[in-house]
Design a protein around this motif. Structure first.
Motif, PDB file in Angstrom:
ATOM      1  N   ASN A   5      39.601  34.333  32.899  1.00 46.45           N
ATOM      2  CA  ASN A   5      39.150  35.023  31.703  1.00 46.45           C
ATOM      3  C   ASN A   5      38.878  36.502  31.945  1.00 46.45           C
ATOM      4  OD1 ASN A   5      39.245  32.685  30.174  1.00 46.45           O
ATOM      5  ND2 ASN A   5      37.222  32.063  30.861  1.00 46.45           N
ATOM      6  N   HIS A   6      39.218  36.995  33.123  1.00 44.75           N
ATOM      7  CA  HIS A   6      38.979  38.403  33.436  1.00 44.75           C
ATOM      8  C   HIS A   6      39.848  39.262  32.533  1.00 44.75           C
ATOM      9  CE1 HIS A   6      38.703  42.112  35.768  1.00 44.75           C
ATOM     10  NE2 HIS A   6      37.597  41.594  36.273  1.00 44.75           N
ATOM     11  N   SER A   7      39.278  40.372  32.038  1.00 46.16           N
ATOM     12  CA  SER A   7      40.041  41.238  31.146  1.00 46.16           C
ATOM     13  C   SER A   7      41.194  41.892  31.899  1.00 46.16           C
ATOM     14  CB  SER A   7      39.125  42.307  30.554  1.00 46.16           C
ATOM     15  OG  SER A   7      38.631  43.140  31.580  1.00 46.16           O
ATOM     16  N   GLN A   8      42.260  42.161  31.192  1.00 51.90           N
ATOM     17  CA  GLN A   8      43.450  42.747  31.786  1.00 51.90           C
ATOM     18  C   GLN A   8      43.226  44.238  32.037  1.00 51.90           C
ATOM     19  OE1 GLN A   8      46.319  41.229  32.667  1.00 51.90           O
ATOM     20  NE2 GLN A   8      45.437  39.281  32.124  1.00 51.90           N
ATOM     21  N   THR A   9      43.481  44.653  33.262  1.00 50.73           N
ATOM     22  CA  THR A   9      43.465  46.073  33.599  1.00 50.73           C
ATOM     23  C   THR A   9      44.716  46.361  34.409  1.00 50.73           C
ATOM     24  OG1 THR A   9      42.270  45.745  35.660  1.00 50.73           O
ATOM     25  CG2 THR A   9      40.930  46.143  33.711  1.00 50.73           C
ATOM     26  N   ASP A  10      45.008  47.640  34.587  1.00 48.04           N
ATOM     27  CA  ASP A  10      46.190  48.027  35.354  1.00 48.04           C
ATOM     28  C   ASP A  10      46.002  47.792  36.838  1.00 48.04           C
ATOM     29  OD1 ASP A  10      47.565  48.757  33.091  1.00 48.04           O
ATOM     30  OD2 ASP A  10      47.045  50.875  33.263  1.00 48.04           O
ATOM     31  N   ASP A  46      41.663  54.134  50.121  1.00 46.53           N
ATOM     32  CA  ASP A  46      41.415  53.780  48.715  1.00 46.53           C
ATOM     33  C   ASP A  46      42.621  53.022  48.175  1.00 46.53           C
ATOM     34  OD1 ASP A  46      40.191  53.643  46.223  1.00 46.53           O
ATOM     35  OD2 ASP A  46      41.067  55.534  45.573  1.00 46.53           O
ATOM     36  N   ILE A  47      42.530  51.709  48.182  1.00 53.59           N
ATOM     37  CA  ILE A  47      43.632  50.866  47.721  1.00 53.59           C
ATOM     38  C   ILE A  47      43.332  50.363  46.321  1.00 53.59           C
ATOM     39  CG2 ILE A  47      44.859  48.694  48.109  1.00 53.59           C
ATOM     40  CD1 ILE A  47      44.366  49.045  51.055  1.00 53.59           C
ATOM     41  N   ARG A  48      44.328  50.420  45.463  1.00 50.46           N
ATOM     42  CA  ARG A  48      44.244  49.820  44.126  1.00 50.46           C
ATOM     43  C   ARG A  48      45.182  48.628  44.117  1.00 50.46           C
ATOM     44  NH1 ARG A  48      40.110  51.510  41.067  1.00 50.46           N
ATOM     45  NH2 ARG A  48      41.291  50.867  39.274  1.00 50.46           N
ATOM     46  N   LEU A  49      44.718  47.503  43.610  1.00 53.76           N
ATOM     47  CA  LEU A  49      45.492  46.266  43.615  1.00 53.76           C
ATOM     48  C   LEU A  49      45.792  45.826  42.188  1.00 53.76           C
ATOM     49  CD1 LEU A  49      43.243  44.688  46.324  1.00 53.76           C
ATOM     50  CD2 LEU A  49      45.620  45.314  46.663  1.00 53.76           C
ATOM     51  N   ARG A  50      46.973  45.244  42.006  1.00 50.08           N
ATOM     52  CA  ARG A  50      47.389  44.739  40.691  1.00 50.08           C
ATOM     53  C   ARG A  50      47.239  43.222  40.648  1.00 50.08           C
ATOM     54  NH1 ARG A  50      51.758  48.119  37.900  1.00 50.08           N
ATOM     55  NH2 ARG A  50      51.174  50.199  38.561  1.00 50.08           N
TER      56      ARG A  50
END
Length: 75
Positions: A5-10, A46-50
């Protein structure tokens, strides 16, 4: 995934990804180091994950070692 149910983010920060997966930040770093940054390159600070990254990380976290599969050695 743990929280459907986590909201969709980039993308997600490392801390957000660890929380979604229900693992510690050190465990997340271990998974990244074992499966992604295993060619001698340093893990970026600083890693961003999809979402797709989280699917793979959850798979790697839940998978157990298979004695019939040889892992590539670290370089």
């Amino acid at each position: 995934m743990t929280n459907a149910n986590h909201s969709q983010t980039d993308s997600y920060t490392e801390a957000e990804a660890a929380a979604i997966l229900g693992i510690s930040l050190s465990r997340l770093h271990q998974l990244l180091d074992e499966n992604i940054f295993n060619d001698g390159s340093a893990r970026p600070s600083d890693i961003r994950l999809r979402d797709t990254d989280l699917v793979l990380l959850e798979f790697w976290n839940r998978s157990t070692g298979n004695p019939k599969v040889l892992r590539m050695p670290h370089r």
